[in-house]
Design a protein around this motif. Structure first.
Motif, short mmCIF file in Angstrom:
data_model
loop_
_atom_site.label_atom_id
_atom_site.label_comp_id
_atom_site.label_asym_id
_atom_site.label_seq_id
_atom_site.Cartn_x
_atom_site.Cartn_y
_atom_site.Cartn_z
N ARG A 16 0.60 -1.23 -0.01
CA ARG A 16 0.14 -0.33 0.01
C ARG A 16 0.64 1.56 0.01
O ARG A 16 0.80 2.13 -0.55
N ARG A 17 1.76 1.26 0.45
CA ARG A 17 2.86 2.79 0.57
C ARG A 17 3.55 2.79 -0.31
O ARG A 17 4.06 3.74 -1.38
N ARG A 18 3.93 1.68 -1.46
CA ARG A 18 4.47 1.63 -2.72
C ARG A 18 3.59 2.28 -3.47
O ARG A 18 4.14 2.73 -4.64
N ARG A 19 1.96 1.54 -3.40
CA ARG A 19 1.09 2.22 -4.54
C ARG A 19 1.17 4.30 -4.34
O ARG A 19 0.75 4.43 -5.52
N LEU A 20 0.78 4.24 -3.41
CA LEU A 20 0.69 5.77 -3.06
C LEU A 20 2.62 6.17 -4.51
O LEU A 20 1.68 7.41 -4.66
N LEU A 31 -1.53 10.16 -16.01
CA LEU A 31 -1.92 8.32 -16.36
C LEU A 31 -2.42 8.37 -14.92
O LEU A 31 -2.13 9.12 -13.72
N HIS A 32 -3.30 7.51 -14.91
CA HIS A 32 -4.56 7.68 -13.88
C HIS A 32 -5.19 6.92 -13.81
O HIS A 32 -5.35 5.94 -14.77
N GLU A 38 -8.66 0.65 -9.64
CA GLU A 38 -8.89 1.08 -7.79
C GLU A 38 -9.06 0.31 -7.16
O GLU A 38 -8.83 -0.76 -5.71
N ALA A 39 -10.52 -0.54 -7.58
CA ALA A 39 -11.11 -1.65 -6.45
C ALA A 39 -10.34 -2.66 -6.50
O ALA A 39 -10.85 -3.26 -5.94
N LEU A 40 -9.82 -3.05 -8.34
CA LEU A 40 -9.07 -3.57 -8.52
C LEU A 40 -7.89 -4.50 -7.03
O LEU A 40 -8.04 -5.63 -6.66
N PHE A 41 -7.49 -3.22 -7.20
CA PHE A 41 -6.21 -3.38 -5.89
C PHE A 41 -7.01 -3.46 -4.87
O PHE A 41 -6.23 -4.21 -4.04
N GLU A 42 -7.83 -2.71 -4.13
CA GLU A 42 -8.61 -3.17 -2.97
C GLU A 42 -9.17 -4.68 -2.76
O GLU A 42 -8.93 -5.13 -1.29
N GLN A 43 -9.55 -4.97 -3.58
CA GLN A 43 -9.90 -6.51 -3.59
C GLN A 43 -8.85 -7.45 -3.74
O GLN A 43 -8.99 -8.32 -2.35
N ASP A 52 2.95 -12.97 -7.45
CA ASP A 52 2.42 -13.76 -8.21
C ASP A 52 1.11 -13.56 -8.44
O ASP A 52 0.70 -13.88 -9.34
N GLU A 53 -0.16 -13.59 -7.54
CA GLU A 53 -0.87 -14.11 -7.57
C GLU A 53 -1.94 -12.64 -7.37
O GLU A 53 -3.15 -12.89 -9.26
N ARG A 54 -1.03 -11.97 -7.79
CA ARG A 54 -1.28 -10.25 -7.91
C ARG A 54 -1.72 -9.78 -9.92
O ARG A 54 -2.19 -9.48 -10.96
N ALA A 55 0.06 -10.77 -9.63
CA ALA A 55 -0.25 -10.18 -11.62
C ALA A 55 -0.43 -11.26 -12.56
O ALA A 55 -1.36 -11.19 -12.47
N ALA A 56 -1.02 -12.48 -11.93
CA ALA A 56 -2.17 -12.84 -12.70
C ALA A 56 -3.37 -12.86 -12.51
O ALA A 56 -4.39 -12.58 -14.02
N ARG A 57 -4.14 -11.81 -11.43
CA ARG A 57 -5.30 -11.50 -11.39
C ARG A 57 -5.74 -10.08 -12.11
O ARG A 57 -6.06 -9.41 -13.10
N ILE A 58 -3.72 -9.50 -12.27
CA ILE A 58 -4.33 -7.80 -13.08
C ILE A 58 -3.77 -8.62 -15.10
O ILE A 58 -4.79 -7.76 -15.55
N ILE A 59 -3.41 -9.86 -15.04
CA ILE A 59 -3.12 -9.89 -16.73
C ILE A 59 -4.71 -10.78 -17.01
O ILE A 59 -5.33 -10.78 -18.22
#
Length: 74
Positions: A16-20, A31-32, A38-43, A52-59
């Motif tokens: 969360r700190r890095r996301r800022l 870009l925004h 945002e909802a995807l990252f919160e989920q 690795d799971e986050r990368a797969a979800r984003i893809i």
């Protein structure tokens, strides 16, 4: 779920700190993140997904958006 690694509170706080910083860097490029992104990252935070799971979800998310935009085959 036993055996399935999840992020610790410290790891999640670091993400969360890095996301800022990422938001600031994106804004510098004009870009925004959309509310959907945002909802995807919160989920992913709530689910405490590993990197690795986050990368797969984003893809998965990006591919689904592309399929929606692609014209139907004739």
């Amino acid at each position: 779920m036993p055996g399935k690694p999840r992020l610790t509170d410290i790891e999640l706080a670091e993400i969360r700190r890095r996301r800022l910083g990422v938001r600031v860097a994106l804004a510098c490029e004009g870009l925004h993140l959309t509310s959907e992104e945002e909802a995807l990252f919160e989920q992913m935070d709530r689910e405490r997904l590993t990197p690795d799971e986050r990368a797969a979800r984003i893809i998965q998310h990006v591919r689904a958006k592309r399929r929606k935009k692609a014209p139907a085959s004739t």
